[in-house]
Design a protein around this motif. Structure first.
Motif, short mmCIF file in Angstrom:
data_model
loop_
_atom_site.label_atom_id
_atom_site.label_comp_id
_atom_site.label_asym_id
_atom_site.label_seq_id
_atom_site.Cartn_x
_atom_site.Cartn_y
_atom_site.Cartn_z
N GLY A 103 -2.15 -14.95 -6.58
CA GLY A 103 -0.89 -15.27 -6.57
C GLY A 103 -0.16 -14.39 -7.94
O GLY A 103 -0.92 -14.08 -8.88
N GLY A 104 1.27 -14.32 -7.61
CA GLY A 104 1.66 -13.66 -8.71
C GLY A 104 1.66 -12.12 -9.22
O GLY A 104 1.81 -11.65 -9.96
N MET A 105 1.35 -11.15 -7.70
CA MET A 105 0.94 -10.08 -7.94
C MET A 105 1.94 -9.09 -7.39
O MET A 105 1.87 -7.72 -7.49
N SER A 106 3.26 -9.67 -7.25
CA SER A 106 4.39 -8.55 -6.72
C SER A 106 4.99 -8.03 -7.88
O SER A 106 4.78 -8.58 -9.22
N VAL A 107 6.19 -7.19 -7.76
CA VAL A 107 6.76 -6.53 -8.83
C VAL A 107 8.11 -7.36 -9.23
O VAL A 107 8.97 -7.24 -10.17
N TYR B 2 -3.51 -0.59 -10.02
CA TYR B 2 -2.59 -1.59 -9.49
C TYR B 2 -1.65 -0.98 -8.37
O TYR B 2 -0.75 -0.16 -8.75
N GLY B 3 -2.12 -1.48 -7.22
CA GLY B 3 -1.92 -1.01 -5.92
C GLY B 3 -2.74 -0.10 -5.14
O GLY B 3 -3.58 0.50 -5.83
N ALA B 4 -2.86 -0.34 -3.98
CA ALA B 4 -3.73 0.27 -3.22
C ALA B 4 -3.25 0.78 -1.93
O ALA B 4 -2.45 -0.10 -1.22
N PRO C 209 -3.30 -4.99 5.33
CA PRO C 209 -2.65 -5.62 4.16
C PRO C 209 -3.53 -5.60 2.85
O PRO C 209 -4.65 -5.35 2.89
N GLY C 210 -2.62 -5.55 1.46
CA GLY C 210 -3.51 -5.52 0.53
C GLY C 210 -2.73 -4.48 -0.41
O GLY C 210 -3.52 -4.06 -1.57
N ALA C 211 -1.70 -3.95 -0.52
CA ALA C 211 -0.95 -3.06 -1.05
C ALA C 211 -0.75 -3.23 -2.61
O ALA C 211 -0.96 -2.68 -3.57
N MET C 212 -0.79 -4.72 -2.83
CA MET C 212 -0.41 -5.12 -4.51
C MET C 212 -1.70 -5.66 -5.19
O MET C 212 -1.58 -6.49 -5.80
N ASP D 138 -22.80 -4.13 -7.69
CA ASP D 138 -22.65 -3.53 -9.00
C ASP D 138 -22.47 -1.85 -8.71
O ASP D 138 -22.70 -1.15 -9.50
N ASP D 139 -21.56 -1.68 -7.64
CA ASP D 139 -20.99 -0.28 -7.40
C ASP D 139 -19.64 -0.08 -8.12
O ASP D 139 -18.61 -0.63 -7.42
N GLU D 140 -19.60 0.68 -8.99
CA GLU D 140 -18.32 0.68 -9.45
C GLU D 140 -17.31 1.65 -8.55
O GLU D 140 -17.60 2.55 -7.98
N VAL D 141 -16.10 1.01 -8.48
CA VAL D 141 -15.00 1.42 -7.54
C VAL D 141 -14.15 2.28 -8.48
O VAL D 141 -13.65 1.82 -9.50
N THR D 142 -13.48 3.54 -8.15
CA THR D 142 -12.87 4.12 -8.96
C THR D 142 -11.44 4.27 -8.26
O THR D 142 -11.17 3.85 -7.13
N ALA D 143 -10.25 4.93 -8.92
CA ALA D 143 -8.92 5.21 -8.88
C ALA D 143 -8.93 5.92 -7.61
O ALA D 143 -8.06 5.98 -6.44
#
Length: 352
Positions: free
Chosen positions: A241-245, A265-267, A271-274, A318-323
């Motif tokens: 919750g509370g993830m919009s702009v 912050y954002g992808a 669904p899941g942009a925020m 434990d697989d690091e996710v990058t931008a």
């Protein structure tokens, strides 16, 4: 290849398929190209009219397809994988445990561009279960130059730094903290239907929810709770919750104020942009400890599959996710909301 009498063929390698035709019953290869003839095979070969056979003649510097397949298997096979025996130049790899499949796509493409050989895999960065098929290799011709196999192996090892093309990273136990936010939930105006969804998705893995709190839209309280959960040993903290702009949505600010490193912050996923992903690293008992913090947008509460389903397996391994990796999800990042969901056996999250 050379022509020999069938009665003398024990131990020889067939250069072509041998077809058996029984009217109304079968018309199929009774023996495939590359088959090594046994003593018991000879009566069968004679029964289908093969008094003579074309067989492979061993040449210096040439490998039989099954010998060459072993080279491809060595290039591919990582830890926690099982393999089949070579057959017709093919070897299959399967998962020996539940985990996350990783693939060096550049090296994979390099092998497949080499010619006369191929490796086909399932998509990387997705969860697999023990016994799942991971990859299949194949040598195209019956025989292939030994030097060619040495060259492709050397080039592949150079690309991968000496590692196999495929890696299976086992999942690990994770302690999880959940911070539910929102005035409407905190004051009891609506029921919290978000947390049960998160708990259900976590139950697919080896996890334990060690703490759960609910706060109004007060970023300072949320920040304090995240840090408290980390102190208690949370490997993952999930904020809902509370993830919009909107000005009153302060969860991203609360996560930032923990001092965690914000990956994105954002992808580019619907669904899941925020979605927000952050890593909180610190020293604990002389070791570097990492807690993954995720801010989940509201769509995770009601959509069947979202960005959370793409990232959670990687976190569990434990697989690091990058931008950059999140940015690459754009192609394939659109869920089609099919009437019958077949995820992960669909295109969602499978871009490049």
């Amino acid at each position: 290849m050379k022509l020999i009498k069938t009665v003398d063929a024990e131990g020889a390698v067939l250069c072509h398929d041998i077809t058996q035709i029984i009217r109304g019953v079968t018309k199929d290869a009774v023996f495939r190209k590359g088959h090594i003839v046994t003593k018991e095979d000879i009566p069968v070969l004679l029964s289908v009219g093969k008094d003579t056979l074309y067989v492979w003649e061993k040449e210096e510097g040439m490998l039989h397809e099954d010998e060459a397949a072993e080279v491809l298997c060595e290039i591919c096979k990582g830890d926690h994988m099982e393999r089949s025996q070579p057959k017709e130049g093919k070897i299959e790899l399967t998962a020996a445990c539940d985990g996350l499949l990783k693939i060096d796509t550049k090296a994979l493409k390099g092998v497949n561009a080499f010619g006369q050989m191929m490796i086909a895999t399932r998509h990387g960065n997705f969860a697999v279960k023990k016994g799942d098929k991971l990859a299949g290799t194949r040598i195209i011709p019956l025989v292939i130059e030994e030097e060619k196999m040495k060259t492709v192996k050397a080039q592949t090892m150079e690309l991968t730094g000496g590692k196999p093309i495929l890696e299976l990273k086992p999942f690990h136990h994770k302690n999880v903290g959940i911070v539910t936010t929102g005035n409407e939930v905190f004051h009891g105006r609506i029921q919290d239907t978000f947390t049960p969804v998160i708990v259900d998705k976590l139950s697919e893995f080896d996890t334990e929810v060690i703490d759960h709190v609910t706060w109004d839209d007060d970023d300072k309280k949320v920040t304090a709770s995240i840090l408290n959960m980390i102190e208690k040993g949370a490997d993952i903290v999930i904020c809902t919750g509370g993830m919009s702009v909107d000005p009153d949505d302060k969860t991203p600010l609360a996560i930032k104020n923990t001092g965690a490193r914000i990956v994105s912050y954002g992808a580019p996923v619907l669904p899941g942009a925020m979605f927000l992903l952050a890593y909180y690293d610190r020293m604990a008992q002389g070791k570097n400890r990492r807690t993954v913090i995720m801010g989940l947008p509201g769509c995770v509460m009601y959509a069947k599959r979202t960005i959370f389903d793409l990232v959670l397996p990687r976190v569990m391994a434990d697989d690091e996710v990058t931008a950059d990796e999140l940015a690459a999800l754009g192609m394939g990042g659109l869920c089609l909301n099919c009437p019958t969901c077949t995820f992960p056996n669909c295109g969602f999250g499978k871009g490049y």
